[in-house]
Scaffold this active site. Structure first.
Site, PDB file in Angstrom:
ATOM      1  CD  GLU A 127     113.127 170.840  15.055  1.00 37.40           C
ATOM      2  OE1 GLU A 127     113.726 170.023  15.782  1.00 37.40           O
ATOM      3  OE2 GLU A 127     113.012 170.690  13.823  1.00 37.40           O
ATOM      4  CE1 TYR A 182     115.808 174.025  16.333  1.00 35.83           C
ATOM      5  CE2 TYR A 182     116.089 171.668  16.674  1.00 35.83           C
ATOM      6  CZ  TYR A 182     115.995 172.755  15.824  1.00 35.83           C
ATOM      7  OH  TYR A 182     116.099 172.574  14.474  1.00 35.83           O
ATOM      8  N   GLY A 184     122.644 169.276  10.943  1.00 39.01           N
ATOM      9  CA  GLY A 184     123.117 168.036  11.531  1.00 39.01           C
ATOM     10  C   GLY A 184     122.313 166.887  10.948  1.00 39.01           C
ATOM     11  N   GLY A 185     121.013 167.078  10.960  1.00 33.66           N
ATOM     12  CA  GLY A 185     120.135 166.050  10.422  1.00 33.66           C
ATOM     13  C   GLY A 185     118.842 166.667   9.934  1.00 33.66           C
ATOM     14  CD  GLN A 189     116.807 170.917   4.592  1.00 34.33           C
ATOM     15  OE1 GLN A 189     117.340 169.823   4.750  1.00 34.33           O
ATOM     16  NE2 GLN A 189     115.796 171.309   5.339  1.00 34.33           N
ATOM     17  CD  GLU A 243     112.554 167.048  10.676  1.00 37.72           C
ATOM     18  OE1 GLU A 243     113.780 167.270  10.601  1.00 37.72           O
ATOM     19  OE2 GLU A 243     111.721 167.932  10.965  1.00 37.72           O
ATOM     20  CG  ASN A 244     114.127 164.724   4.338  1.00 39.11           C
ATOM     21  OD1 ASN A 244     113.340 165.656   4.419  1.00 39.11           O
ATOM     22  ND2 ASN A 244     115.416 164.889   4.070  1.00 39.11           N
ATOM     23  CG  HIS A 246     116.652 165.925  17.090  1.00 38.58           C
ATOM     24  ND1 HIS A 246     116.255 166.839  18.055  1.00 38.58           N
ATOM     25  CD2 HIS A 246     116.252 166.439  15.905  1.00 38.58           C
ATOM     26  CE1 HIS A 246     115.644 167.853  17.454  1.00 38.58           C
ATOM     27  NE2 HIS A 246     115.632 167.647  16.143  1.00 38.58           N
ATOM     28  CD  GLU A 247     117.227 165.171  12.643  1.00 34.66           C
ATOM     29  OE1 GLU A 247     116.069 165.406  12.277  1.00 34.66           O
ATOM     30  OE2 GLU A 247     117.987 166.053  13.097  1.00 34.66           O
ATOM     31  CG  ASP A 262     116.432 179.568   7.804  1.00 38.11           C
ATOM     32  OD1 ASP A 262     116.013 178.441   8.096  1.00 38.11           O
ATOM     33  OD2 ASP A 262     117.627 179.839   7.583  1.00 38.11           O
ATOM     34  NE  ARG A 286     125.542 169.835  12.767  1.00 39.05           N
ATOM     35  CZ  ARG A 286     125.723 168.981  13.746  1.00 39.05           C
ATOM     36  NH1 ARG A 286     126.779 168.177  13.720  1.00 39.05           N
ATOM     37  NH2 ARG A 286     124.871 168.904  14.743  1.00 39.05           N
ATOM     38  CG  HIS A 298     111.836 165.577  13.870  1.00 40.03           C
ATOM     39  ND1 HIS A 298     111.002 166.569  14.325  1.00 40.03           N
ATOM     40  CD2 HIS A 298     113.086 166.114  13.872  1.00 40.03           C
ATOM     41  CE1 HIS A 298     111.716 167.664  14.580  1.00 40.03           C
ATOM     42  NE2 HIS A 298     112.997 167.414  14.316  1.00 40.03           N
ATOM     43  CE  LYS A 305     125.706 171.965  17.194  1.00 41.31           C
ATOM     44  NZ  LYS A 305     125.441 170.698  17.835  1.00 41.31           N
TER      45      LYS A 305
END
Ligand code: BES
Ligand code: ZN
Length: 606
Positions: free
Chosen positions: A320, A385, A270-271, A141, A273-274, A297-298, A377, A557, A301, A559
């Site tokens: 975002e 967002y 959650g995801g 990540q 966007e690589n 969403h991803e 972070d 996760r 991106h 969130k």
């Protein structure tokens, strides 16, 4: 019309990199790495092609916890030893790695190195922590500043490069990256990857595991462990349609393929966007395709974020905020306005909650953040967002959808493969949207001031208004009209659960749970919302504490974790919170465990 003068905007400065951007930047990266599951290490070499200013005497890269074994330089076809220096380590930034550039000029640099077993970007999972429980798993990540813990790199969203990688993994596993990917294992365990579109370091990603692939016809597909691949293929059957829909709205998809990989449940997001390969949590596999907005969403991106990138993490809302707005447009076009309105209103509720948590005069509610000396972070909450998306929705309303859509397409085209700061964005919108239409709009209030300006687009959902009526009825007479809830989707249930009072008698919650079985819901969003309400209302005792413990132990996760741990603390259940955390922490990614640890050690509010 008098043509307005626009003042020049200073080049953005990224406070979270040591890179000496003005002098020397990476243009291309060649990785040659071996993944060692026994020692939890990645080792090998990284080779860089540079673009340098003729006066540059060194190049500075970011590293965090890396062991640098040697540096070599290529000059006229031969490799010579290079001089390097590692500066002091700072929290979350790591250290500068400075490499001397000889006056004679060089073409390439090669660094031999290895990662530390504690590298923040890497999560090494035992077979027990995977879905199928057969083989180990590794994923990286990068966002925001973690790539430097597995690759020496100029780790700034404003610096882009292409890459090629050769990765050696145990033969029973498959490696995939944010690049062109293999579909199946080979018998050498060596895989090669190319990413020919320039990307910033935070989008470099690798996953290694026992993976199968299922194609979703041509341009798309999903990777998952064999035991999960059918469920994943079912859940994401609309993937290709999503890409086509997004293209019709925002212009061509620039990354060739769009694939997904479903990771083990400890994935902290959650995801992610690589590029070409979105990394996703298995908690969106609900069995009914009801949580696929996250994929929209991803995917979005691929335009906002990966194509047009925030210049620094202080401009994170550029990634975002636009993406949440685009996500909603994709969902509206695919599934209708009523569906999209529900999603937008849930987002708006999140925004209200975040503003009330942070305080409506907090500088952290500005879209443009001030993060120097802080962990990036810290700034990554719903303000970027949802306040960001609300700004775009409000602009859309001001200028009309057609104009706004044309503007967006132009924006993505003008800034393709570039980065943009908030100040540059402000000027671009002023010049290309507001001035030409003669519209008075206070962009500065949105970007550089706290809270939400009064003139914001209103979000209304007819469906949720009906849910509100059912909530009232239920609280008043304790009865739920089954015929009206029969057609409810996940989103209506979320709205319902979010709006139930916390101080009802236990029998009310029992009644709901008996009928709808939320405590055993296979839908992670519903379960998380219900568990939070259960904690706040006290229903958790003697009812679903077991489910709470299982959920908090299996799912990483952030969130979901944060609101649940927070609710435990706020209702005086610190002992339970600590007991669960101690047991669960080994399953969490360092990103999640750091956030929970911060929460648990924060001074309780007086
Ligand atoms: N890029 C983010 C995830 C991220 C943010 C990673 C900040 C590291 C630092 C990703 O696109 C994202 O926003 N994920 C959300 C999805 C949601 C808003 C639909 C998530 O993980 O919950
Ligand atoms: Zn995002």
């Amino acid at each position: 019309m008098v043509k307005k003068e626009y003042p020049p905007i200073p080049a953005p400065i990224d406070a979270h990199t040591y890179a000496n951007v003005a002098e020397a930047v990476i243009q291309h990266l060649e990785l040659d790495l071996t993944v060692d599951f026994e020692k939890h290490l990645i080792s090998g070499s990284a080779e860089y092609a540079l673009r340098t200013d003729s006066s540059a005497r060194n190049i500075t890269l970011d590293i965090n916890g890396l062991q640098i074994d040697s540096v070599t330089l290529e000059s006229n076809g031969s490799w010579i030893p290079g001089e390097f220096n590692i500066g002091p380590e700072a929290p979350f930034l790591g250290s500068p790695l400075s490499i001397e550039l000889p006056e004679s000029g060089i073409n390439k640099i090669r660094i031999f190195y290895q990662t530390s077993p504690e590298a923040d970007a890497l999560q090494w999972l035992s077979p027990q922590q995977t879905h199928d429980k057969q083989e180990p798993f590794l994923f990286t990540q990068g966002q925001a500043v973690l790539t430097r813990s597995w690759i020496p790199i100029q780790d700034s969203p404003g610096i882009r490069f292409t890459y090629h990688a050769k990765i050696k993994v145990p033969k029973q596993l498959l490696a995939v990256m944010s690049a062109g990917n293999p579909r199946e294992k080979n018998d050498t365990g060596v895989y090669e990857f190319d990413m020919n579109q320039p990307i910033p370091a935070y989008l470099l990603a690798l996953a290694v595991g026992d993976l199968s692939f299922s194609a979703i016809p041509d341009r798309c597909g999903v990777y998952a462990e064999p035991g999960l691949i059918d469920a994943a293929a079912f859940e994401f059957a609309d993937l290709e349609k999503m890409v086509t829909t997004a293209e019709s709205l925002f212009g061509p998809y620039q990354w060739e393929r769009y694939d997904l990989i479903v990771l083990p449940p400890s994935f902290p997001f959650g995801g992610m966007e690589n590029p070409r390969l979105t990394f996703a949590t298995p908690t969106i596999i609900a069995g009914d395709r009801s949580l696929t907005a996250l994929i929209a969403h991803e995917l979005a991106h691929s335009w906002s974020g990966n194509l047009v990138t925030n210049a620094t993490w202080e401009d994170f809302w550029i990634n975002e905020g636009h993406t949440v707005y685009l996500e909603n447009r994709i969902m509206e076009k695919l599934y209708g306005k009523e569906y999209a309105d529900m999603l937008a209103l849930l987002g708006f509720q999140d925004l209200m909650r975040t503003i009330s948590d942070l305080g409506d005069s907090s500088a952290d509610t500005h879209l443009k953040l001030q993060l120097a000396g802080r962990d990036p972070d810290d700034g990554m909450n719903d303000i970027a967002y949802e306040k960001g998306a609300l700004l775009l929705k409000t602009l859309e309303k001001e200028v009309g959808r057609q104009t706004f859509d044309a503007f967006l397409k132009q924006y993505f085209s003008d800034y393709s493969f570039k980065s943009i700061s908030t100040e540059q964005w402000e000027q671009y919108v002023q010049q290309h949207l507001l001035d030409s239409l003669n519209i008075d709009f206070d962009l500065k209030a949105w970007l550089y001031h706290p809270g939400i300006p009064d003139q914001h687009a209103e979000i209304i959902s007819n469906k949720f208004e009906q849910v509100d009526r059912r909530v009232k009825e239920f609280v008043r007479i304790g009865r739920l009209d089954r015929s009206s809830t029969r057609t409810w989707t996940t989103h209506e249930w979320l709205h319902f659960i979010r709006h139930l009072p916390t101080e009802l008698h236990t029998s009310f919650y029992e009644k709901i749970d008996n009928v709808y079985n939320f405590s055993d819901s296979g839908n992670a969003e519903i379960l998380a919302a219900w568990l939070e309400l259960s904690i706040k209302s006290g229903y958790v005792e003697n009812h679903n504490q077991k489910q709470l413990e299982v959920f908090l132990t299996e799912v990483g996760r952030r969130k979901f974790l944060l609101p649940l741990f927070k609710a435990l603390l706020e209702t005086g259940r610190r002992d339970l919170a600590e007991q669960i955390f101690n047991k669960a922490e080994k399953n969490y990614h360092s990103i999640s465990s750091k956030s929970i640890r911060d929460l648990l050690t924060a001074q309780p509010a007086i």
